[in-house]
Design an enzyme around this catalytic site. Structure first.
Site, short mmCIF file in Angstrom:
data_model
loop_
_atom_site.label_atom_id
_atom_site.label_comp_id
_atom_site.label_asym_id
_atom_site.label_seq_id
_atom_site.Cartn_x
_atom_site.Cartn_y
_atom_site.Cartn_z
N ASP A 258 0.82 -1.21 0.00
CA ASP A 258 0.00 0.00 0.00
C ASP A 258 0.85 1.26 0.00
O ASP A 258 1.81 1.39 0.78
CB ASP A 258 -0.91 -0.01 1.24
CG ASP A 258 -1.81 1.21 1.32
OD1 ASP A 258 -2.66 1.38 0.43
OD2 ASP A 258 -1.64 2.01 2.27
N GLU A 295 1.81 -0.08 -4.81
CA GLU A 295 0.97 1.05 -5.16
C GLU A 295 1.83 2.29 -4.98
O GLU A 295 2.36 2.53 -3.89
CB GLU A 295 -0.26 1.15 -4.26
CG GLU A 295 -1.12 2.36 -4.61
CD GLU A 295 -2.05 2.81 -3.48
OE1 GLU A 295 -2.95 3.61 -3.77
OE2 GLU A 295 -1.87 2.38 -2.32
#
Length: 608
Positions: A258, A295
């Site tokens: 993330d 990401e």
């Protein structure tokens, strides 16, 4: 160095916790019978204990300096809540995936899902019965939103505070292992979303144990994780051990990292590089390739470049520019970051160059942004038309099915699945799910609940959203976000599902679409007509794709070679519940063409 509680068998268990500033540490057993056992100090600020008479299911806390009892930062299970005791787990499990060798990254069709809203039950077990449907669609990898223990039983997962503990309301460690095992038996890889840039706000006792945070940098969640400050080596070890834990003990195939742009590290060896090295070593030991997918909001190909080329060695990264370019064309939205997009030129560049902003000036950011990804292959980038962020961070959680026509949904499917990038579907998009995906939480602290509500309002101000956002704490908000799975067999929903299935089949079988090399693609656009086209080719065949983003039928004369192509798909065909194709079955040069509004078509021909 492994951390947490490790059951060794025969009633023996090893405990290890990092607490460099403590003068004394104990394990406080609270169930089945209370007792306190002192730990011994080790090098590097660790405290260790190996003791008998500890069975799986034993619940415990740590106590530092005879102070308050706190759960284990590396707890494998929090059976009660984020404030309660940790539980010893026996990781023994009868796996049935010994013949599983994984799915190559370049072949993945990724399906992102949220455990709590994917099924009515909201459990790992309930997902298993739907794997056959996903396999029939053509999905060969599921990406599970974070499962680290969070407060309550409703959360996206990004408020997790125990990175090693599987959310108890989803089914805990046993449930996750059963799901992974079932996936592998059906030929489906499992990617787990993990969060290494922050901890959630409730149940976060990390500072009680050590300097996990630094004030050198700030993130949207507060103080940054300590990846390069004093004593950061053991913070890095905490997260590296977490990654290895999922891949080794749960047979996970890959991790989605993330928001790595919020992992701040100015050291000579970036944390991501060290993480990639450790994961590669584990993969070699296990004889299978394990993947890391980042990401990143940086548009920086350094993330996925090999270490020997000055990169971090991550296998792939998300590319949001494709989503933004496509979304802005389909919806004509110009608020927030969509103000940087909206032209056919932007989508064409996303196809050709990956990043639209590759050290170009971004009006939204008011600065130059990104760098060229031209030296990296297409299959190092994951793209989507929808995901949890792009849907759920809208005030009302609207999916594309709420925002654009059925024809535009089909066009989006073609734009995604026929691209040379790795496609990611967001659960339900394949049949035009019309339930929203709204931000939801289940905190217990009233002050925190108020802060979350206020924070959401401020976020939407940047997009000039009007009205009140749904209450994230409300059970109703959560229930509204559950899928209506039965709709995939009804009317236009079924037609869209069938189109997704057909597109995946074409992607996997047509040589020109299987080939994912930059030099085998040419892209162009006609801005006034709102037409984007591209050609992809293999040794003896080529595919021409025509996409019309105009909301009316568009007639034009191609300015690119068409090579007597044969039409193999038109999304306007009645077969796909369209109004009927206006394109010829065979195409020749200098021939006037009419594309239906918001449609796409494919032509196949010989040669390049």
């Amino acid at each position: 160095m492994r951390i947490g509680a490790h059951y060794l068998g025969d009633g023996r268990c090893e405990f290890r916790v990092w607490a460099p500033n403590a003068e004394a540490a104990t394990v406080k057993i609270v169930s089945p019978q209370e007792r306190i056992v002192p730990m011994e100090q080790q090098e590097g600020g660790y405290w260790h204990l190996t003791t008998d008479d500890i069975q799986p299911g034993t619940q415990y806390f740590y106590q530092l300096n005879n102070g308050e009892s706190r759960p284990d930062p590396a707890s494998n299970l929090q059976p009660l809540d984020v404030h309660g005791p940790s539980q010893v787990i026996d990781h023994s499990f009868t796996w049935n995936d010994s013949s599983w060798s994984g799915i190559p990254l370049e072949s993945m069709i990724i399906y992102e899902l949220h455990v709590g809203t994917f099924t009515p039950e909201g459990t790992f077990e309930a997902i298993i019965s739907r794997l056959k449907d996903l396999q029939e669609l053509g999905v060969n990898a599921i990406e599970i939103m974070p499962v680290a223990q969070f407060p309550g039983d409703r959360n996206w997962g990004y408020d997790g505070v125990y990175p090693f503990a599987v959310q108890s309301s989803y089914g805990g460690p046993e449930g996750l292992k059963r799901l992974v095992d079932a996936c592998h038996q059906q030929g489906i890889a499992v990617i787990l979303d993990v969060v290494y840039n922050h901890f959630g706000p409730e149940g976060n006792y990390m500072s009680h144990f050590g300097p996990y945070f630094t004030e050198t940098y700030r993130t949207p969640w507060g103080s940054a994780m300590n990846f390069d400050d004093a004593q950061s080596d053991n913070v890095r070890n905490f997260f590296i051990q977490n990654a290895l834990y999922w891949l080794r003990d749960y047979h996970i195939d890959g991790l989605r990292l993330d928001a790595v742009h919020a992992i701040y590290d100015l050291g000579a060896k970036h944390f991501l590089e060290e993480l990639a090295e450790n994961v590669a070593d584990l993969g070699q030991q296990q004889g299978r390739k394990l993947y890391l997918i980042a990401e990143s909001d940086l548009n920086d190909p350094r993330v996925v470049r090999p270490v020997e080329s000055g990169g971090y060695g991550i296998d792939a990264q998300w590319s949001d520019d494709f989503h933004h370019a496509l979304h802005a064309l389909l919806t004509e939205e110009q608020t927030g970051y969509y103000s940087d997009f909206g032209k056919c030129e932007h989508l064409a560049k996303a196809y050709q160059d990956t990043f639209v902003y590759d050290w170009k000036y971004s009006p939204h950011r008011q600065r130059f942004h990104g760098n060229s990804a031209g030296d990296r292959p297409f299959n190092q980038f994951v793209i989507c038309t929808q995901n949890h962020d792009q849907v759920g961070n809208r005030m009302l959680g609207e999916r594309l099915s709420h925002l654009v026509s059925f024809e535009a949904q089909k066009l989006a499917a073609g734009a995604l699945l026929l691209s040379p990038y790795i496609p990611l579907l967001f659960m339900g998009e394949e049949y035009g799910e019309d339930a929203p995906f709204i931000y939801f939480v289940s905190h217990s602290d009233p002050d925190l609940i108020r802060a979350v509500r206020q924070g959401r309002k401020q976020e939407f101000a940047a997009f000039h959203a009007q009205g009140e956002p749904p209450d994230p704490e409300s059970t109703e908000t959560f229930l509204k976000s559950k899928l209506n799975w039965e709709k995939r067999k009804e009317g236009k929903h079924q037609a869209l599902w069938s189109l997704y299935q057909h597109l995946i089949q074409l992607r996997n079988t047509i040589p020109a679409l299987v080939k994912q090399e930059r030099q085998n693609m040419e892209v162009g656009f006609l801005e006034a007509e709102k037409i984007v086209w591209w050609r992809r080719w293999s040794e003896d065949k080529q595919i021409l794709c025509l996409m019309n983003f105009n909301q009316s039928d568009t007639t034009f004369t191609p300015t690119f070679p068409v090579n007597d192509g044969r039409k193999i798909l038109d999304s306007a065909d009645e077969k796909w519940q369209g109004s009927g194709s206006l394109l010829p079955e065979k195409m020749s040069n200098a021939q006037e063409l009419t594309l239906r509004s918001q449609s796409f078509a494919l032509y196949e021909s010989s040669g390049q």
